[in-house]
Design a protein around this motif. Sequence first.
Motif, short mmCIF file in Angstrom:
data_model
loop_
_atom_site.label_atom_id
_atom_site.label_comp_id
_atom_site.label_asym_id
_atom_site.label_seq_id
_atom_site.Cartn_x
_atom_site.Cartn_y
_atom_site.Cartn_z
N ASN A 128 34.92 19.01 74.73
CA ASN A 128 35.35 18.46 73.45
C ASN A 128 34.45 18.89 72.30
OD1 ASN A 128 37.69 17.15 74.18
ND2 ASN A 128 36.54 15.41 74.98
N ALA A 164 39.82 21.18 66.60
CA ALA A 164 40.86 21.75 67.45
C ALA A 164 42.02 22.32 66.64
CB ALA A 164 41.38 20.69 68.43
N ASP A 210 46.26 30.93 65.75
CA ASP A 210 46.78 29.58 66.01
C ASP A 210 45.63 28.57 65.95
OD1 ASP A 210 48.42 27.42 67.04
OD2 ASP A 210 49.71 28.94 67.92
N MET A 211 45.92 27.37 66.42
CA MET A 211 44.90 26.33 66.42
C MET A 211 43.77 26.71 67.38
SD MET A 211 47.23 22.95 66.82
CE MET A 211 48.80 22.76 65.99
N GLY A 227 41.71 24.95 69.12
CA GLY A 227 41.68 24.22 70.39
C GLY A 227 42.63 24.80 71.42
N ALA A 228 43.79 25.23 70.94
CA ALA A 228 44.81 25.76 71.84
C ALA A 228 44.34 27.03 72.52
CB ALA A 228 46.11 26.01 71.08
N GLY A 245 40.85 13.56 73.97
CA GLY A 245 40.25 14.89 74.03
C GLY A 245 40.78 15.70 75.20
N ILE A 246 40.24 16.90 75.37
CA ILE A 246 40.63 17.75 76.50
C ILE A 246 40.23 17.06 77.80
CG2 ILE A 246 40.24 19.98 77.62
CD1 ILE A 246 39.46 21.12 74.93
N LEU A 294 44.93 16.87 69.91
CA LEU A 294 45.00 18.00 68.99
C LEU A 294 44.90 19.34 69.70
CD1 LEU A 294 42.40 16.70 66.34
CD2 LEU A 294 44.83 16.13 66.52
N GLY A 295 45.64 20.30 69.20
CA GLY A 295 45.47 21.67 69.66
C GLY A 295 45.75 21.91 71.13
N LEU A 296 46.90 21.46 71.60
CA LEU A 296 47.31 21.77 72.98
C LEU A 296 47.72 23.23 73.04
CD1 LEU A 296 49.74 18.80 73.73
CD2 LEU A 296 47.65 19.23 75.00
N GLY A 297 47.18 23.97 73.98
CA GLY A 297 47.64 25.33 74.21
C GLY A 297 48.38 25.35 75.53
N GLY A 333 50.28 26.80 69.70
CA GLY A 333 49.57 25.54 69.93
C GLY A 333 50.30 24.36 69.32
N ARG A 334 50.04 23.19 69.86
CA ARG A 334 50.71 21.98 69.39
C ARG A 334 49.73 20.82 69.24
NH1 ARG A 334 54.08 24.35 73.35
NH2 ARG A 334 56.32 24.37 72.92
N THR A 335 49.97 20.01 68.23
CA THR A 335 49.30 18.73 68.11
C THR A 335 50.38 17.67 68.27
OG1 THR A 335 47.43 19.40 66.76
CG2 THR A 335 48.24 17.18 66.42
N ARG A 365 53.54 18.76 66.10
CA ARG A 365 53.24 19.61 64.95
C ARG A 365 52.67 20.94 65.44
NH1 ARG A 365 51.45 14.43 63.27
NH2 ARG A 365 49.29 14.87 63.85
N ALA A 366 53.13 22.03 64.85
CA ALA A 366 52.63 23.36 65.19
C ALA A 366 52.44 24.14 63.91
CB ALA A 366 53.61 24.08 66.13
#
Lengths: 230, 161
Positions: free
Chosen positions: A51, A60, A145-146, A148-149, B7-8, B23-26, B137-139, B152-153
């Motif tokens: 994190n 992120a 992109d983001m 975090g992703a 978080g992750i 936040l920021g899912l890949g 990525g997605r939030t 959200r992307a």
Amino acid sequence: MNDLKDMNAFHLDVLREISNIGAGNAATALSTLLQKKVDMKVSRVIPMQFNEITEYVGGAENIVASVFSRIEGDISGNMLFVIGEENAKGLVDNLTGTDGDGQFSDMALSVLQEIGNILAGSYLTALADFTGFELQTSVPSLAVDMAGAMLSFGLMEIGRSGDWAIMIDAEIHTEEESGTDDSAVDKEINKGENMDKGGKGKSGHIFLLPDPESFEKIFIALGVHRYGSN
Amino acid sequence: MAVIKVGIADSNICKAPDSITTLGLGSCVGLTLYDESNKIAGMVHVMLPSSEVARKGDFKKAKFANTGVPELVDMLIKAGANRSRLKAKMAGGAQMFSFEGKMDTLSIGARNVEACKAELMKLRIPLLAEDTGGNYGRTIELFSQTGMLEIRAVSKPVKQI
């Protein structure tokens, strides 16, 4: 060295030196490409929880361009060249002599990918020379992109054995000619604390994320695996 | 109204009127469970499909689909949710980088999605909606008042499922 977070200060120093050597070579290669002075900062090697890593790159959701290369061979791991969105556009404009309209064209994307490719290649060549390792990289892949992703993908392999990663971060930046107004743009748009500090020139980061079992191999190759105690 | 952050490789729950977000899912999957009658919501940020790949005995359960989903169910029941009323939604599981050549983690996003679905099936929890795959990525944010999941992307319209 059972746990990455327990690595001793001496070993962290060794990793810092590896990063400095790799990044130095990468900076030289980029300088040749851009025909511009490229500086590097002393690398930072910090054990971090997952994190914290996303916070380190400005959160992120911070939008960055990232070129990902997978390293295989005597050691394995991931390498990411990460650069803030605005800095990425500026870098492409520098190289192509264009004045970008704020969008990433296909051309801009392929220029960025090539820059990432050159940086990763030159970094790893230095690493291979220094350690005697045989290393290959995958064809690098670019995404905008983001943060975090993309970073979480780089942490996948490390995630199998723990929640900690050793962040080996080399920052390189181009010198800006006086009289341009790019620095104001950089300051305004890039709020990521570590991603775009300074606001002068274009700075990017080369992150090396070795797989956990690779650390021991690096230290053995350099004859320092018995130094210090855990 | 508070917004609970996950978080992750982490999970958490919230009750109305709060919402819960990651936040920021890949390639990771954000899986949510919701009990409409009690207005309790939970979210887990899954990083890998199965704890079988874990190299150590002790690990964060939320990191893996096969351990994270059951753990989230337990957390929700402890907080007063009705087990039989739990409904799932999920998002993420993208492939952020295209690689030529073969690589073990290539389809990790897709495998995360599959593993989450298998776990839901095993737990007999219905999956109401998903927004998975793609290369971005997605939030995500789940609102415990309604059970609506917002996605959200970057440079894409906000999606609600």
